[in-house]
Scaffold this motif. Structure first.
Motif, PDB file in Angstrom:
ATOM      1  N   SER A 315      -9.801  -1.238   8.703  1.00 28.43           N
ATOM      2  CA  SER A 315      -9.439  -0.138   7.809  1.00 28.43           C
ATOM      3  C   SER A 315      -8.919  -0.674   6.473  1.00 28.43           C
ATOM      4  O   SER A 315      -9.080  -0.034   5.436  1.00 28.43           O
ATOM      5  CB  SER A 315      -8.393   0.747   8.466  1.00 28.43           C
ATOM      6  N   ILE A 316      -8.300  -1.873   6.492  1.00 33.23           N
ATOM      7  CA  ILE A 316      -7.811  -2.465   5.247  1.00 33.23           C
ATOM      8  C   ILE A 316      -8.996  -2.837   4.354  1.00 33.23           C
ATOM      9  O   ILE A 316      -9.007  -2.594   3.149  1.00 33.23           O
ATOM     10  CB  ILE A 316      -6.962  -3.720   5.545  1.00 33.23           C
ATOM     11  N   GLY A 322     -13.384   0.849  -0.603  1.00 28.31           N
ATOM     12  CA  GLY A 322     -13.466   2.255  -0.976  1.00 28.31           C
ATOM     13  C   GLY A 322     -13.022   2.528  -2.406  1.00 28.31           C
ATOM     14  O   GLY A 322     -13.501   3.478  -3.015  1.00 28.31           O
TER      15      GLY A 322
ATOM     16  N   ARG B  94     -20.483   8.623   4.584  1.00 31.49           N
ATOM     17  CA  ARG B  94     -20.368   7.217   4.199  1.00 31.49           C
ATOM     18  C   ARG B  94     -21.628   6.692   3.515  1.00 31.49           C
ATOM     19  O   ARG B  94     -21.593   5.625   2.898  1.00 31.49           O
ATOM     20  CB  ARG B  94     -20.034   6.372   5.424  1.00 31.49           C
ATOM     21  N   ASN B  97     -21.240   6.695  -0.578  1.00 35.44           N
ATOM     22  CA  ASN B  97     -20.721   5.583  -1.374  1.00 35.44           C
ATOM     23  C   ASN B  97     -21.052   4.244  -0.736  1.00 35.44           C
ATOM     24  O   ASN B  97     -20.361   3.260  -0.947  1.00 35.44           O
ATOM     25  CB  ASN B  97     -19.214   5.722  -1.639  1.00 35.44           C
ATOM     26  N   MET B  99     -20.681   3.087   2.107  1.00 35.97           N
ATOM     27  CA  MET B  99     -19.678   2.481   2.979  1.00 35.97           C
ATOM     28  C   MET B  99     -20.330   1.962   4.257  1.00 35.97           C
ATOM     29  O   MET B  99     -19.773   1.110   4.949  1.00 35.97           O
ATOM     30  CB  MET B  99     -18.621   3.543   3.310  1.00 35.97           C
ATOM     31  N   VAL B 133     -17.445   7.119  -6.840  1.00 39.24           N
ATOM     32  CA  VAL B 133     -17.371   7.956  -5.645  1.00 39.24           C
ATOM     33  C   VAL B 133     -16.244   7.427  -4.763  1.00 39.24           C
ATOM     34  O   VAL B 133     -16.405   6.462  -4.033  1.00 39.24           O
ATOM     35  CB  VAL B 133     -18.707   7.924  -4.873  1.00 39.24           C
ATOM     36  N   GLY B 134     -15.084   8.050  -4.887  1.00 38.68           N
ATOM     37  CA  GLY B 134     -13.927   7.578  -4.131  1.00 38.68           C
ATOM     38  C   GLY B 134     -13.937   8.110  -2.718  1.00 38.68           C
ATOM     39  O   GLY B 134     -14.675   9.038  -2.402  1.00 38.68           O
ATOM     40  N   MET B 135     -13.109   7.494  -1.865  1.00 39.84           N
ATOM     41  CA  MET B 135     -13.123   7.933  -0.476  1.00 39.84           C
ATOM     42  C   MET B 135     -11.712   7.943   0.115  1.00 39.84           C
ATOM     43  O   MET B 135     -10.905   7.074  -0.153  1.00 39.84           O
ATOM     44  CB  MET B 135     -14.004   7.001   0.349  1.00 39.84           C
ATOM     45  N   PHE B 137     -10.012   8.170   3.888  1.00 38.36           N
ATOM     46  CA  PHE B 137     -10.476   8.002   5.259  1.00 38.36           C
ATOM     47  C   PHE B 137      -9.711   8.894   6.220  1.00 38.36           C
ATOM     48  O   PHE B 137      -8.650   9.419   5.898  1.00 38.36           O
ATOM     49  CB  PHE B 137     -10.344   6.542   5.674  1.00 38.36           C
ATOM     50  N   LYS B 139      -8.189   8.096   9.015  1.00 32.86           N
ATOM     51  CA  LYS B 139      -6.879   7.544   9.357  1.00 32.86           C
ATOM     52  C   LYS B 139      -6.277   6.999   8.073  1.00 32.86           C
ATOM     53  O   LYS B 139      -6.933   6.239   7.371  1.00 32.86           O
ATOM     54  CB  LYS B 139      -7.070   6.416  10.378  1.00 32.86           C
ATOM     55  N   ASN B 141      -4.942   4.668   5.542  1.00 30.61           N
ATOM     56  CA  ASN B 141      -4.990   3.202   5.572  1.00 30.61           C
ATOM     57  C   ASN B 141      -4.426   2.592   4.297  1.00 30.61           C
ATOM     58  O   ASN B 141      -5.134   1.942   3.558  1.00 30.61           O
ATOM     59  CB  ASN B 141      -6.419   2.719   5.822  1.00 30.61           C
ATOM     60  N   PRO B 142      -3.143   2.805   4.034  1.00 30.09           N
ATOM     61  CA  PRO B 142      -2.562   2.152   2.857  1.00 30.09           C
ATOM     62  C   PRO B 142      -2.552   0.643   3.052  1.00 30.09           C
ATOM     63  O   PRO B 142      -2.554   0.165   4.177  1.00 30.09           O
ATOM     64  CB  PRO B 142      -1.135   2.704   2.820  1.00 30.09           C
ATOM     65  N   PHE B 143      -2.572  -0.083   1.926  1.00 29.53           N
ATOM     66  CA  PHE B 143      -2.444  -1.535   2.022  1.00 29.53           C
ATOM     67  C   PHE B 143      -1.007  -1.858   2.416  1.00 29.53           C
ATOM     68  O   PHE B 143      -0.088  -1.144   2.025  1.00 29.53           O
ATOM     69  CB  PHE B 143      -2.712  -2.188   0.663  1.00 29.53           C
ATOM     70  N   ARG B 207      -4.394   6.919  -4.396  1.00 29.06           N
ATOM     71  CA  ARG B 207      -5.107   5.664  -4.651  1.00 29.06           C
ATOM     72  C   ARG B 207      -6.550   5.940  -5.041  1.00 29.06           C
ATOM     73  O   ARG B 207      -7.110   5.294  -5.923  1.00 29.06           O
ATOM     74  CB  ARG B 207      -5.052   4.804  -3.379  1.00 29.06           C
TER      75      ARG B 207
END
Ligand SMILES: Nc1ncnc2c1ncn2[C@@H]1O[C@H](COP(=O)(O)OP(=O)(O)OP(=O)(O)O)[C@@H](O)[C@H]1O
Ligand SMILES: [Mg+2]
Lengths: 432, 298
Positions: A315-316, A322, B94, B97, B99, B133-135, B137, B139, B141-143, B207
């Motif tokens: 996910s990271i 993304g 997905r 973009n 993904m 094209v941003g996404m 998710f 779940k 998922n921050p860094f 983000r």
């Protein structure tokens, strides 16, 4: 209704019946684990006890105080104080003369030789170093502590017993008498053995030190680390993040896993053939040792680093990709920092392996008697485990304690390395 | 379109359940296309679309996950994608973009046109595409970095800020737009991962909008959120669609009805029905759509 509550009761009953067994199994498992741990600890303690009890005496050394007459006539008749003259003067003569004056009753040649044997022949170097450091001493009489010979040292430390018959003892009765005299005059004492930590190897146990081998190990490991960490991490990153998955990458994976299990002597042979015979690198040098150990530790580091990379949650990666990060940016800004602690663990395991390795170094000539302390990676050197091996193989009684002391130094080095890794890992670790 | 936003459809669950039992027969008769028919019905194509997808097929190895989907996403539109679990909504999203590139055995065919660029062309650079094209998710998922760094990362790698003040401004604006500013303004150097789930999701939205995309893809952004956080994000979407096109995958039909202008219903990889949200929910044309929104399926 009644049936249902009966059923419920039966279910609870059954769960309770199983519960005791479950607890028992759990207890058994925990006890087994504890037992295994205790067993391991016992062995470890036994090992430490045996090494330390045998080796701690090596950190002390018997010294004898001599009254030395730094006679200008003998040392520097021309009075020019040039280095060449001072460094080649007959210091051994000074030692002998001082012993003769201390025991004027000893006159026969045979007895005199026995008398000289009390003092290490390293005493002469000791005096030379003093004069070279301070030429103003010439012409004076001063009291100097010089190392005793290894037999005297062993006697003082109690390894040579006085009560065995003279014929089976390394020291004669007369020598014991002289030593007693010295002792009553307080000219015989156990002091901290600095020489052990500052000098290189020697045939004389009382002069032999660990510093040469320690330097050799440090230089070799520095080469190993400098090469294997970047190469290993780069390989792992490429294989894990960039390489396409196909038959080739499978083949490479199998090969790397195989390399990790190849006996280390094979890497030594490879190093001999490639680095020394083909590329003509200097024999016995930490450079070649480091290269060989790099080959040996690379698979370990690669495998650990790949596992660390795989453990970073996908996910990271998706998050970074993304927002439009390139693969490179994703890997360097987000994946690598998270994988670094795991990579460091792998590296430290590899380094610890490399530190203890002797077999491959055998092939490239790092198993040699080397007195000089290496100051660069191109000079001949030996490493700690090889030094331990060499000392363990020496017949002198005094080398036994030095072997154990060297093992202690090796363990200390290992602990320092691991501690550093733990600190680094703690610093770098991040939660997610 | 604006009517949808002003007068959200009322699908309070109690009423729907009651209605479902009573009018199941009657409602069924309103749909005309039978269940066996897998052609897309409704208005899949619009005029002047933001993204135009034609004949998209996605295979995971031998699994055919998305089948022949043709669908337009309009300008300033919120497009909702609904459908039972595993029907290929995420997969389709997905594609938009690229993904799916991260999945090894995934094969995509068809054309996806965005500003005269074929997104599905292997040769294009995905970096500017994903900036556009941003996404967000499913779940959060921050860094595992500070809140500030989480948002600053995108603008920094794209060189959107000329200096630190610019960057600060982008961060603050994004947080404000995502409705998170009030909660975190004093703790921008705290770890993004230490926020609550709903806050994390809004951080991820911040983000995504920090790089100023033209389209935002959201894969079930509210599936882990409480009603209040959900409402915040839904309001956000209604505001954001003034500037962006938004595609949202959701399992909540109320949510689709509340926020979207158009709705697409997927079923086992097929796009069954597309239309304005009102028409899809009020007068489904396809029997499968009707089954799904009346709760007879999935
Ligand atoms: N990485 C993958 N590898 C193989 N098959 C996959 C993969 N991802 C999804 N699939 C398959 O593709 C189909 C569609 O999956 P997708 O994730 O698009 O469903 P979804 O509509 O998003 O479902 P949900 O609502 O549960 O998220 C599923 O049948 C799934 O098994
Ligand atoms: Mg999904």
């Amino acid at each position: 209704m009644n049936k249902q509550s009966n059923d419920k009761h039966a279910v609870a009953e059954r769960i309770n019946a199983g519960l005791a067994r479950r607890h028992a199994v759990e207890r058994l498992f925990r006890c087994t684990g504890l037992l295994a741990l205790l067993l391991g600890l016992t062995f470890l303690c036994a090992l430490f006890f045996s090494i330390i009890s045998k080796g701690y005496t090596a950190f002390q050394q018997t010294y004898i105080q001599l009254e030395i007459d730094f006679d200008e006539q003998k040392l520097d008749p021309a009075g020019e104080r040039i280095y060449e003259v001072l460094s080649t003067a007959d210091y051994g003569g000074l030692v002998k003369q001082s012993l003769r004056t201390a025991f004027p009753a000893v006159t026969s040649r045979q007895e005199q030789r026995l008398l000289y044997d009390l003092v290490s022949f390293g005493a002469a170097y000791h005096l030379r170093d003093r004069i070279l450091a301070d030429p103003a001493l010439i012409g004076q009489i001063s009291r100097v502590w010089v190392p005793a010979s290894d037999d005297v040292d062993m006697l003082i430390k109690g390894y040579i017993k006085r009560d065995v018959p003279e014929a089976e003892r390394r020291l004669r009765d007369v020598q014991l008498a002289w030593l007693d005299t010295l002792e009553t005059e307080a000219r015989l004492s156990l002091q901290f053995n600095t020489a052990f930590f500052t000098s290189g190897d020697s045939r004389e146990p009382e002069l032999a030190g660990i510093w040469g081998a320690l330097m050799g190990s440090i230089l070799t490991l520095a080469v190993t680390l400098a090469l294997s960490f970047p190469i290993g991490v780069a390989t792992a990153v490429y294989l894990e993040e960039f390489a396409p998955r196909n038959r080739w990458s499978d083949l490479i994976e199998v090969n790397i896993n195989n390399l990790a299990a190849v006996p280390s002597i094979v890497f030594g042979l490879l190093g001999l053939a490639v680095f020394i015979n083909f590329m003509s690198f200097p024999r016995s040098a930490p450079l070649v040792g480091g290269l060989v150990l790099t080959l040996m530790t690379l698979p370990t580091i690669i495998i650990a680093s790949r596992a660390a990379l795989r453990a970073v949650p996908p996910s990271i990666r998706e998050a970074a990709l993304g927002v439009g990060a390139s693969k490179m940016q994703t890997v360097f800004f987000h994946v690598l920092p998270l994988a670094l602690p795991g990579m460091l663990t792998g590296t430290i395991i590899g380094m610890a392996q490399a530190l203890g390795e002797t077999a491959p170094l055998l092939m490239i000539g790092m198993v040699a008697f080397i007195v000089d302390i290496p100051s660069s990676i191109f000079e001949p050197a030996t490493v700690l485990p090889v030094q331990i091996f060499l000392w363990a193989d020496s017949p002198e009684r005094a080398f036994i304690e030095r072997t154990s002391a060297a093992i202690m130094v090796l363990l200390g080095f290992l602990i320092a390395m691991n501690a550093l890794a733990v600190i680094l890992r703690k610093k770098l670790e991040r939660r997610w | 379109m604006s009517t949808v936003l002003e007068k959200p459809l009322n699908f309070s669950s109690e009423r729907r359940r009651g209605e479902r039992r009573k009018h199941a027969r009657a409602a069924a008769s309103s749909a005309t296309v039978p269940r066996e028919d897998r052609q897309t019905v409704g208005a899949a194509v619009v005029e002047n679309p933001r993204i135009r997808c034609t004949d998209i097929n996605v295979h995971y190895g031998s699994k055919h996950a998305v089948k022949n989907v043709t669908l337009d996403i309009g300008q300033h539109e919120v497009m909702a994608m609904i459908g039972p679990s595993g029907c290929g909504k995420s997969t389709f999203l997905r594609c938009l973009n690229r993904m799916n590139d991260t999945i090894d055995n995934c094969r995509i065919t068809g054309d996806i046109w965005l500003d005269g660029l074929n997104v599905n062309d292997r040769a294009i650079d995905v970096v500017p595409l994903r900036a556009k094209v941003g996404m967000v998710f499913q779940k959060p998922n921050p860094f595992p970095k500070s809140i500030y760094e989480n948002i600053a990362f995108g603008p920094r790698i794209h060189g959107l800020a000329r200096n630190k003040t610019d960057l600060d401004e982008i961060v603050v604006n994004s947080l404000q737009n995502a409705g998170l500013w009030q909660e975190v303004k004093d703790q921008l150097d705290q770890l993004g991962t230490s926020l609550s789930g709903g806050q994390q999701q809004r951080l991820c939205i911040a983000r995504a909008i920090a790089v100023n995309p033209e389209v935002i893809l959201m894969d079930e952004p509210c599936s882990a959120l409480d009603p209040i956080a959900t409402a915040v994000i839904e309001n956000l979407m209604s505001e954001l669609c003034a500037e962006y096109s938004i595609v949202i995958v959701t399992h909540s039909m109320q949510q689709a009805a509340r926020v979207s202008h158009r709705t697409a219903y997927f079923h086992l990889g097929d796009l069954i029905e597309v239309g304005t949200t009102e028409s899809v929910f009020m007068n489904p044309l396809h029997q499968l759509t009707e089954d799904y929104i009346t709760g007879r399926f999935g």
